[in-house]
Design a protein around this motif. Structure first.
Motif, PDB file in Angstrom:
ATOM      1  N   ILE A 242      -1.685  20.671  44.426  1.00  0.00           N
ATOM      2  CA  ILE A 242      -3.101  21.031  44.257  1.00  0.00           C
ATOM      3  C   ILE A 242      -3.433  21.337  42.799  1.00  0.00           C
ATOM      4  O   ILE A 242      -4.478  21.912  42.495  1.00  0.00           O
ATOM      5  CB  ILE A 242      -3.484  22.229  45.144  1.00  0.00           C
ATOM      6  N   GLY A 243      -2.542  20.966  41.894  1.00  0.00           N
ATOM      7  CA  GLY A 243      -2.817  21.133  40.476  1.00  0.00           C
ATOM      8  C   GLY A 243      -2.605  22.533  39.939  1.00  0.00           C
ATOM      9  O   GLY A 243      -3.123  22.866  38.869  1.00  0.00           O
ATOM     10  N   ILE A 244      -1.879  23.361  40.652  1.00  0.00           N
ATOM     11  CA  ILE A 244      -1.594  24.709  40.196  1.00  0.00           C
ATOM     12  C   ILE A 244      -0.139  25.036  40.525  1.00  0.00           C
ATOM     13  O   ILE A 244       0.370  24.648  41.581  1.00  0.00           O
ATOM     14  CB  ILE A 244      -2.543  25.748  40.852  1.00  0.00           C
ATOM     15  N   HIS A 245       0.517  25.694  39.608  1.00  0.00           N
ATOM     16  CA  HIS A 245       1.909  26.068  39.836  1.00  0.00           C
ATOM     17  C   HIS A 245       2.000  27.167  40.897  1.00  0.00           C
ATOM     18  O   HIS A 245       1.106  28.017  41.019  1.00  0.00           O
ATOM     19  CB  HIS A 245       2.544  26.570  38.540  1.00  0.00           C
ATOM     20  N   ARG A 246       3.094  27.150  41.633  1.00  0.00           N
ATOM     21  CA  ARG A 246       3.292  28.184  42.660  1.00  0.00           C
ATOM     22  C   ARG A 246       3.231  29.582  42.055  1.00  0.00           C
ATOM     23  O   ARG A 246       2.597  30.480  42.614  1.00  0.00           O
ATOM     24  CB  ARG A 246       4.651  28.013  43.348  1.00  0.00           C
ATOM     25  N   TYR A 247       3.903  29.794  40.938  1.00  0.00           N
ATOM     26  CA  TYR A 247       3.942  31.118  40.329  1.00  0.00           C
ATOM     27  C   TYR A 247       2.540  31.605  39.959  1.00  0.00           C
ATOM     28  O   TYR A 247       2.220  32.784  40.120  1.00  0.00           O
ATOM     29  CB  TYR A 247       4.820  31.097  39.076  1.00  0.00           C
ATOM     30  N   ASP A 248       1.731  30.705  39.424  1.00  0.00           N
ATOM     31  CA  ASP A 248       0.369  31.090  39.043  1.00  0.00           C
ATOM     32  C   ASP A 248      -0.467  31.401  40.281  1.00  0.00           C
ATOM     33  O   ASP A 248      -1.295  32.331  40.273  1.00  0.00           O
ATOM     34  CB  ASP A 248      -0.288  29.976  38.228  1.00  0.00           C
ATOM     35  N   PHE A 249      -0.262  30.623  41.342  1.00  0.00           N
ATOM     36  CA  PHE A 249      -0.958  30.901  42.596  1.00  0.00           C
ATOM     37  C   PHE A 249      -0.554  32.270  43.133  1.00  0.00           C
ATOM     38  O   PHE A 249      -1.391  33.044  43.606  1.00  0.00           O
ATOM     39  CB  PHE A 249      -0.639  29.812  43.620  1.00  0.00           C
ATOM     40  N   TRP A 250       0.733  32.594  43.083  1.00  0.00           N
ATOM     41  CA  TRP A 250       1.199  33.894  43.564  1.00  0.00           C
ATOM     42  C   TRP A 250       0.576  35.035  42.763  1.00  0.00           C
ATOM     43  O   TRP A 250       0.218  36.068  43.326  1.00  0.00           O
ATOM     44  CB  TRP A 250       2.719  33.979  43.460  1.00  0.00           C
TER      45      TRP A 250
END
Length: 285
Positions: A66-74
């Motif tokens: 979805i164009g976003i890193h997992r870490y940034d989403f967290w």
């Protein structure tokens, strides 16, 4: 006791008591009800940590592009969770401040420890400091949130709680040792001994539903540390972070980390005493 809840928690507690009070009485029934309520209260106290761990586990099993890193989403999700807990009065502002302090304390240690190679973050992230994704501080905040919430939810009192100033000195020594042992002698066994000296005669008393129970504080600390160690195994399996020996494939986190969490958790305990002063047990059941 109701005054120790947030307004939302007080309403939940009243509704739960209205249901539980109608249940049958008897030794077996009382024991089962206490066990059930204990589990529910523990789950409620773990709300922040449970949501974070569930999110980490879910995104390990399925993460769309979805164009976003997992870490940034967290990180973004953790901010929303924290804001929601304050907005919906599931956490007090004083608790949030202490959690923020533990967040900063944890992030500082993360920056040092990752630079020293103690563990690493295998995924990419835009929101990071010195290679450490900022969601990591919320993992420490989860511990702080739990320690603060159980004080209220279980109406915890103490027998022979050590002087707070001594516990503060111990917490500072523990934090320093997490850094200094890379350069000088590791004093963790000395610190364990000091923990035993300070808390060895201390008991905590907590109310579940109808009854008040007691437990040695050293045992309570061990149980919390064990729970955190189990959560860490889930976290490393989800590749939220990994230790060097897990780079080629997951393996169980070393039992030695249980001792590290035991000491680190004590820092959270001491921070919580800044907002929930340890209350002496009055002897009432």
């Amino acid at each position: 006791m109701a005054g120790r809840f947030t307004s939302v928690e007080a309403r939940i507690d009243q509704a739960a008591h209205a249901v539980l009070a109608r249940l049958p009485r008897g030794r077996l029934a009382d024991g089962l009800i206490e066990f059930l309520v204990f589990g529910l209260k523990q789950a409620w106290a773990c709300l922040f940590g449970g949501l974070m761990l569930g999110m980490i586990l879910a995104t390990r099993l399925w993460w769309p592009d979805i164009g976003i890193h997992r870490y940034d989403f967290w990180f973004a999700a953790a901010l929303v969770i924290q804001a929601g807990m304050i907005l919906f009065r599931l956490e007090t502002l004083d608790e949030a401040r202490v959690i923020l302090i533990f967040h900063v304390v944890g992030t500082g240690m993360e920056i040092f420890k990752t630079a020293a190679g103690s563990w690493l973050y295998p995924d990419e992230a835009l929101i990071r400091i010195a290679g450490v994704p900022l969601f990591s501080g919320f993992m420490y905040a989860c511990v702080g949130s739990y320690m603060a919430r159980i004080q209220r939810i279980f109406d915890i009192t103490f027998t022979r709680y050590p002087p707070v100033w001594m516990t503060v000195v111990l917490a500072v020594a523990i934090y320093i040792n997490f850094f200094s042992h890379h350069y000088i002698f590791d004093f963790r066994w000395v610190l364990f001994g000091l923990v035993v000296l300070l808390y060895g005669r201390s008991w905590m008393h907590y109310r579940v539903f109808r009854f008040r129970h007691s437990m040695p504080m050293l045992l309570a600390f061990l149980l919390v540390a064990l729970f955190i160690w189990l959560a860490e195994n889930i976290g490393t399996w989800s590749r939220a972070w990994i230790y060097p020996d897990q780079a080629e494939g997951w393996s169980m986190v070393s039992w030695s980390k249980l001792g590290s969490w035991y000491l680190l958790m004590l820092i959270s305990v001491v921070l919580v005493t800044l907002i929930h002063s340890p209350r002496a047990h009055d002897g009432n059941p």
